[in-house]
Design a protein around this motif. Structure first.
Motif, PDB file in Angstrom:
ATOM      1  N   ASP A 167       0.807  -1.210   0.000  1.00  0.00           N
ATOM      2  CA  ASP A 167       0.000   0.000   0.000  1.00  0.00           C
ATOM      3  C   ASP A 167       0.848   1.272   0.000  1.00  0.00           C
ATOM      4  O   ASP A 167       0.320   2.361   0.111  1.00  0.00           O
ATOM      5  N   ALA A 168       2.167   1.134  -0.078  1.00  0.00           N
ATOM      6  CA  ALA A 168       3.037   2.293  -0.078  1.00  0.00           C
ATOM      7  C   ALA A 168       3.057   2.956  -1.447  1.00  0.00           C
ATOM      8  O   ALA A 168       3.150   2.286  -2.476  1.00  0.00           O
ATOM      9  N   LEU A 169       2.977   4.270  -1.453  1.00  0.00           N
ATOM     10  CA  LEU A 169       3.096   5.027  -2.701  1.00  0.00           C
ATOM     11  C   LEU A 169       4.414   4.717  -3.399  1.00  0.00           C
ATOM     12  O   LEU A 169       4.468   4.617  -4.626  1.00  0.00           O
ATOM     13  N   TRP A 170       5.472   4.555  -2.615  1.00  0.00           N
ATOM     14  CA  TRP A 170       6.799   4.404  -3.204  1.00  0.00           C
ATOM     15  C   TRP A 170       6.895   3.186  -4.110  1.00  0.00           C
ATOM     16  O   TRP A 170       7.537   3.246  -5.158  1.00  0.00           O
ATOM     17  N   ARG A 171       6.303   2.099  -3.712  1.00  0.00           N
ATOM     18  CA  ARG A 171       6.383   0.898  -4.541  1.00  0.00           C
ATOM     19  C   ARG A 171       5.622   1.093  -5.859  1.00  0.00           C
ATOM     20  O   ARG A 171       5.994   0.527  -6.893  1.00  0.00           O
ATOM     21  N   GLN A 172       4.566   1.885  -5.823  1.00  0.00           N
ATOM     22  CA  GLN A 172       3.762   2.094  -7.026  1.00  0.00           C
ATOM     23  C   GLN A 172       4.449   3.013  -8.038  1.00  0.00           C
ATOM     24  O   GLN A 172       4.196   2.911  -9.238  1.00  0.00           O
ATOM     25  N   THR A 173       5.308   3.913  -7.566  1.00  0.00           N
ATOM     26  CA  THR A 173       5.874   4.930  -8.454  1.00  0.00           C
ATOM     27  C   THR A 173       7.358   4.726  -8.739  1.00  0.00           C
ATOM     28  O   THR A 173       7.934   5.478  -9.526  1.00  0.00           O
ATOM     29  N   ALA A 174       7.992   3.738  -8.117  1.00  0.00           N
ATOM     30  CA  ALA A 174       9.419   3.486  -8.343  1.00  0.00           C
ATOM     31  C   ALA A 174       9.642   2.716  -9.645  1.00  0.00           C
ATOM     32  O   ALA A 174       8.758   2.000 -10.121  1.00  0.00           O
ATOM     33  N   PRO A 175      10.822   2.849 -10.242  1.00  0.00           N
ATOM     34  CA  PRO A 175      11.160   2.009 -11.394  1.00  0.00           C
ATOM     35  C   PRO A 175      11.111   0.531 -11.002  1.00  0.00           C
ATOM     36  O   PRO A 175      11.251   0.178  -9.826  1.00  0.00           O
ATOM     37  N   ASP A 176      10.918  -0.322 -11.990  1.00  0.00           N
ATOM     38  CA  ASP A 176      10.881  -1.751 -11.701  1.00  0.00           C
ATOM     39  C   ASP A 176      12.184  -2.213 -11.062  1.00  0.00           C
ATOM     40  O   ASP A 176      13.272  -1.726 -11.401  1.00  0.00           O
ATOM     41  N   GLY A 208      12.364   0.955   2.227  1.00  0.00           N
ATOM     42  CA  GLY A 208      11.273   1.135   1.283  1.00  0.00           C
ATOM     43  C   GLY A 208      10.007   1.691   1.879  1.00  0.00           C
ATOM     44  O   GLY A 208       9.059   2.008   1.153  1.00  0.00           O
ATOM     45  N   ARG A 209       9.964   1.843   3.196  1.00  0.00           N
ATOM     46  CA  ARG A 209       8.760   2.341   3.868  1.00  0.00           C
ATOM     47  C   ARG A 209       8.951   3.732   4.452  1.00  0.00           C
ATOM     48  O   ARG A 209       8.033   4.284   5.065  1.00  0.00           O
ATOM     49  N   SER A 210      10.143   4.292   4.334  1.00  0.00           N
ATOM     50  CA  SER A 210      10.462   5.539   5.034  1.00  0.00           C
ATOM     51  C   SER A 210       9.740   6.730   4.418  1.00  0.00           C
ATOM     52  O   SER A 210       9.159   6.651   3.343  1.00  0.00           O
ATOM     53  N   GLY A 211       9.829   7.861   5.131  1.00  0.00           N
ATOM     54  CA  GLY A 211       9.254   9.092   4.607  1.00  0.00           C
ATOM     55  C   GLY A 211      10.098   9.716   3.519  1.00  0.00           C
ATOM     56  O   GLY A 211       9.642  10.642   2.837  1.00  0.00           O
ATOM     57  N   GLY A 212      11.329   9.250   3.358  1.00  0.00           N
ATOM     58  CA  GLY A 212      12.178   9.759   2.288  1.00  0.00           C
ATOM     59  C   GLY A 212      12.751  11.139   2.529  1.00  0.00           C
ATOM     60  O   GLY A 212      13.346  11.725   1.629  1.00  0.00           O
ATOM     61  N   MET A 254      12.073   4.167  -2.367  1.00  0.00           N
ATOM     62  CA  MET A 254      12.127   2.880  -3.052  1.00  0.00           C
ATOM     63  C   MET A 254      12.929   2.993  -4.346  1.00  0.00           C
ATOM     64  O   MET A 254      13.670   2.076  -4.724  1.00  0.00           O
ATOM     65  N   SER A 255      12.823   4.131  -5.026  1.00  0.00           N
ATOM     66  CA  SER A 255      13.645   4.342  -6.220  1.00  0.00           C
ATOM     67  C   SER A 255      15.121   4.361  -5.844  1.00  0.00           C
ATOM     68  O   SER A 255      15.970   3.825  -6.582  1.00  0.00           O
ATOM     69  N   LEU A 256      15.443   4.978  -4.713  1.00  0.00           N
ATOM     70  CA  LEU A 256      16.830   5.034  -4.276  1.00  0.00           C
ATOM     71  C   LEU A 256      17.358   3.647  -3.930  1.00  0.00           C
ATOM     72  O   LEU A 256      18.458   3.274  -4.331  1.00  0.00           O
ATOM     73  N   VAL A 257      16.586   2.862  -3.196  1.00  0.00           N
ATOM     74  CA  VAL A 257      17.077   1.545  -2.800  1.00  0.00           C
ATOM     75  C   VAL A 257      17.210   0.622  -4.019  1.00  0.00           C
ATOM     76  O   VAL A 257      18.168  -0.160  -4.127  1.00  0.00           O
ATOM     77  N   ARG A 258      16.290   0.738  -4.968  1.00  0.00           N
ATOM     78  CA  ARG A 258      16.416  -0.074  -6.179  1.00  0.00           C
ATOM     79  C   ARG A 258      17.582   0.394  -7.043  1.00  0.00           C
ATOM     80  O   ARG A 258      18.270  -0.425  -7.671  1.00  0.00           O
ATOM     81  N   GLY A 259      17.814   1.702  -7.070  1.00  0.00           N
ATOM     82  CA  GLY A 259      18.975   2.201  -7.793  1.00  0.00           C
ATOM     83  C   GLY A 259      20.271   1.752  -7.145  1.00  0.00           C
ATOM     84  O   GLY A 259      21.246   1.396  -7.837  1.00  0.00           O
ATOM     85  N   GLN A 289       2.191   6.567   7.311  1.00  0.00           N
ATOM     86  CA  GLN A 289       2.122   7.530   6.221  1.00  0.00           C
ATOM     87  C   GLN A 289       0.884   7.322   5.371  1.00  0.00           C
ATOM     88  O   GLN A 289       0.395   6.194   5.240  1.00  0.00           O
ATOM     89  N   ILE A 290       0.416   8.415   4.816  1.00  0.00           N
ATOM     90  CA  ILE A 290      -0.688   8.398   3.872  1.00  0.00           C
ATOM     91  C   ILE A 290      -0.293   9.253   2.672  1.00  0.00           C
ATOM     92  O   ILE A 290       0.548  10.148   2.773  1.00  0.00           O
ATOM     93  N   ALA A 291      -0.879   8.957   1.524  1.00  0.00           N
ATOM     94  CA  ALA A 291      -0.539   9.712   0.320  1.00  0.00           C
ATOM     95  C   ALA A 291      -1.738   9.751  -0.616  1.00  0.00           C
ATOM     96  O   ALA A 291      -2.603   8.872  -0.590  1.00  0.00           O
ATOM     97  N   THR A 292      -1.760  10.753  -1.440  1.00  0.00           N
ATOM     98  CA  THR A 292      -2.831  10.941  -2.415  1.00  0.00           C
ATOM     99  C   THR A 292      -2.386  10.482  -3.797  1.00  0.00           C
ATOM    100  O   THR A 292      -1.201  10.259  -4.048  1.00  0.00           O
ATOM    101  N   GLU A 293      -3.329  10.383  -4.701  1.00  0.00           N
ATOM    102  CA  GLU A 293      -3.011  10.333  -6.124  1.00  0.00           C
ATOM    103  C   GLU A 293      -2.621  11.758  -6.548  1.00  0.00           C
ATOM    104  O   GLU A 293      -2.735  12.694  -5.750  1.00  0.00           O
TER     105      GLU A 293
END
Length: 429
Positions: free
Chosen positions: A5-14, A66-70, A184-189, A257-261
Motif C-alpha cells: 500500500d506504499a506510494l513508493w512501490r507504485q511509483t518506483a522504477p521496476d 522502502g517504507r520511510s518518509g524519504g 524505493m527508487s533510491l534503494v532499487r537504484g 504515512q498516507i498519500a494521495t493520487e
C-alpha cells in the motif's frame, strides 16, 4: 499495514529480477539486510575488490528503507551539542557532529555520482514550532548547532505560511541542506549499482542462524550453508534474535504515512511550493512532502496494535487537513507503515560483539541519510580501518531500559502525548 500500500512501490522504477540462493556459498563478507545500510556497505566492499554477498529476508527495500518518509534531514535527533557529547564522549563528539551535519550533502553527492534516478531534490527542510515553548527551545538549540556549522535559518510570521502552506505555526527553523528522495527508487537504484560493482544480492534469503568456528562464520541461509570471513548485520528496526541482545537494544516505533493520487493545482494549492520538506516539534511529529507529480505525502508516529497491524492512521488522517487546509476533502489513496529504531541516547550504535561480526543500527528517524553513513563505515571497518579512526564509537550491546512496558503501552502513551501536542498546537493556531 504492509508495503504493497506504499506510494513508493507504485511509483518506483521496476526492480531488478530477484536472485535466489540455490546452493552452498562462500564469500569474504556476508551482509544481512538489503536496505540502504546493507546495500551501501556491499557497494563499498565490492568496489574495493571484496567478494561480498547480501542476504535479504524479503525483497530489496522491504524493511525501513522502502517504507520511510524519504526525508533527508542532516541532523541527529539529539537536542543539543552537549547531549551528543555525553552520549559518545569527547573523542567522538566532533567527528559524529560533522558526520551528521554533512550526511545530507554526502547522500546527494552520492546520488549524483552514480546517477541514481530517485527524484532527489535538496530544497531544504522546515522544522515548524508547534508552540511558544517549542520555539524557544528550538531556536536556542539551533544557535548552539550553528556554532558547529549547521547553517540553520529562522522563519517568522507570514513567511512560515508562505513557504509551507501549513496552518498553526508562527515560527520555524530551516535547514537548507535538507531534502527528499523517492526511497524505493533510491534503494532499487542502489541495488543496481551494487550489482554492477560485483556484489551478489540474494532476495528471499532469510538468515536463520549463524555461528563462528574455525576462524570463519557459518550461516544457515534459507537452509543453504554460507561461510564468510566477516558478517555485517544491517537489519536496524527489523533486527531479530540472530545477534544476541541486538533486538532488545532499540525501541521499535512505527512510522505511519498516507498519500494521495496526483492532485490538481487547485487542490494542492500553496502546500510546499518551493519543494521543501516539513516536520514539526510535536512529541508525535508530523512530517510531509509534495511530490513532483503533485501527490501529497503526510506522516506521523503510530504503534503496533496488540493483535497485529499498525495503529495511528486515524490521527494523521485528521491532522493532514488541519495542517494543510487546502487538502480538505482530498482522498488519501495510500497508507503504509514501517519500523523506526530508537536508541536510548538517540544516536546510532556500532557494535562488534564477536570477532568478524559488525552491526550498526538505531537511526532514530534520520535513517535515509545516516543509514548510508553507517553502511559506508561498516564497510570501512570490514576492510581493516582501525576502530579508533571511525566516526562512531564501537560500543557493547546494551538493553534498552524498560523496553517491554514501553512497547506494550505504546498506544496509550501515544494517545496521551497526542492530547498534549494538540492542546499546545491549537493554542497557537
Amino acid at each position: 499495514m504492509d508495503i504493497p500500500d506504499a506510494l513508493w512501490r507504485q511509483t518506483a522504477p521496476d526492480a531488478l529480477p530477484a536472485e535466489r540462493l540455490s546452493g552452498a556459498r562462500h564469500c569474504d563478507v556476508a551482509v544481512i539486510g538489503g536496505g540502504f545500510t546493507g546495500l551501501r556497505a556491499a557497494l563499498e566492499l565490492a568496489e574495493a575488490g571484496t567478494d561480498v554477498a547480501v542476504f535479504e529476508a524479503g525483497d530489496v527495500g522491504f524493511g525501513a528503507s522502502g517504507r520511510s518518509g524519504g526525508q533527508v534531514n542532516p541532523m541527529l535527533p539529539v537536542a543539543r551539542p552537549d547531549d551528543l557529547r555525553r552520549a559518545v564522549g569527547k573523542t567522538y563528539f566532533e567527528r559524529m557532529a560533522q558526520t551528521a551535519l554533512g550526511s545530507a550533502d554526502d547522500l546527494f553527492d552520492f546520488i549524483r555520482k552514480y546517477q541514481i534516478q530517485c527524484d532527489a531534490r535538496q530544497h531544504g527542510w522546515v522544522r515548524a514550532d508547534h508552540c511558544a515553548t517549542a520555539r524557544k527551545v528550538a531556536r536556542r538549540n539551533a544557535d548552539l548547532w550553528n556554532a558547529f556549522g549547521a547553517g540553520f535559518e529562522f522563519l517568522d510570521g507570514e513567511e512560515v505560511t508562505r513557504l509551507t502552506g501549513a496552518y498553526g505555526y508562527r515560527t520555524a527553523t530551516v535547514s537548507p541542506r535538507g531534502g527528499a528522495v523517492q526511497p524505493m527508487s533510491l534503494v532499487r537504484g542502489l541495488d543496481r549499482v551494487a550489482r554492477a560493482a560485483g556484489a551478489k544480492i540474494y532476495s528471499f534469503a532469510p538468515v536463520r542462524s549463524m555461528q563462528r568456528r574455525d576462524g570463519a562464520w557459518h550461516l544457515d541461509v534459507a537452509g543453504m550453508p554460507v561461510t564468510a570471513k566477516t558478517v555485517i548485520v544491517a537489519t536496524n528496526g527489523y533486527s531479530d534474535g540472530l545477534v544476541k541482545g541486538l533486538k532488545g537494544s532499540v525501541l521499535p516505533l512505527f512510522s505511519t504515512q498516507i498519500a494521495t493520487e496526483p492532485l490538481t493545482e487547485e487542490q494542492i494549492g500553496p502546500v510546499l511550493r518551493g519543494g521543501h520538506t516539513i516536520s514539526d516539534t510535536r512529541r508525535l511529529i508530523m512530517y510531509a512532502r509534495r511530490e513532483p507529480g503533485n501527490q501529497m505525502v503526510f506522516g506521523g508516529m503510530g504503534y503496533r496494535r496488540p493483535g497485529g497491524g499498525i495503529g495511528g492512521f486515524s490521527w494523521i488522517l485528521k491532522d493532514a487537513p488541519e495542517t494543510f487546509p487546502s487538502l480538505r476533502g482530498v482522498e488519501w489513496r495510500y497508507r503504509w507503515g514501517g519500523r523506526v529504531a530508537l536508541t536510548e541516547d538517540r544516536v546510532p550504535h556500532l557494535h562488534e560483539p564477536q570477532p568478524g561480526l559488525i552491526a550498526g543500527l538505531g537511526y532514530n528517524g534520520r535513517g535515509v541519510a545516516m543509514s548510508h553513513v553507517m553502511g559506508r563505515v561498516m564497510a570501512e571497518r570490514a576492510l581493516g580501518t582501525p576502530a579508533e579512526d571511525l566516526p562512531f564509537p564501537v560500543t557493547k550491546i546494551a538493553p534498552y531500559r524498560f523496553r517491554t512496558p514501553q512497547v506494550l503501552g505504546a498506544g496509550l502513551a501515544m494517545a496521551f502525548l497526542r492530547m498534549r501536542d494538540q492542546r499546545e498546537w491549537r493554542s497557537v493556531g
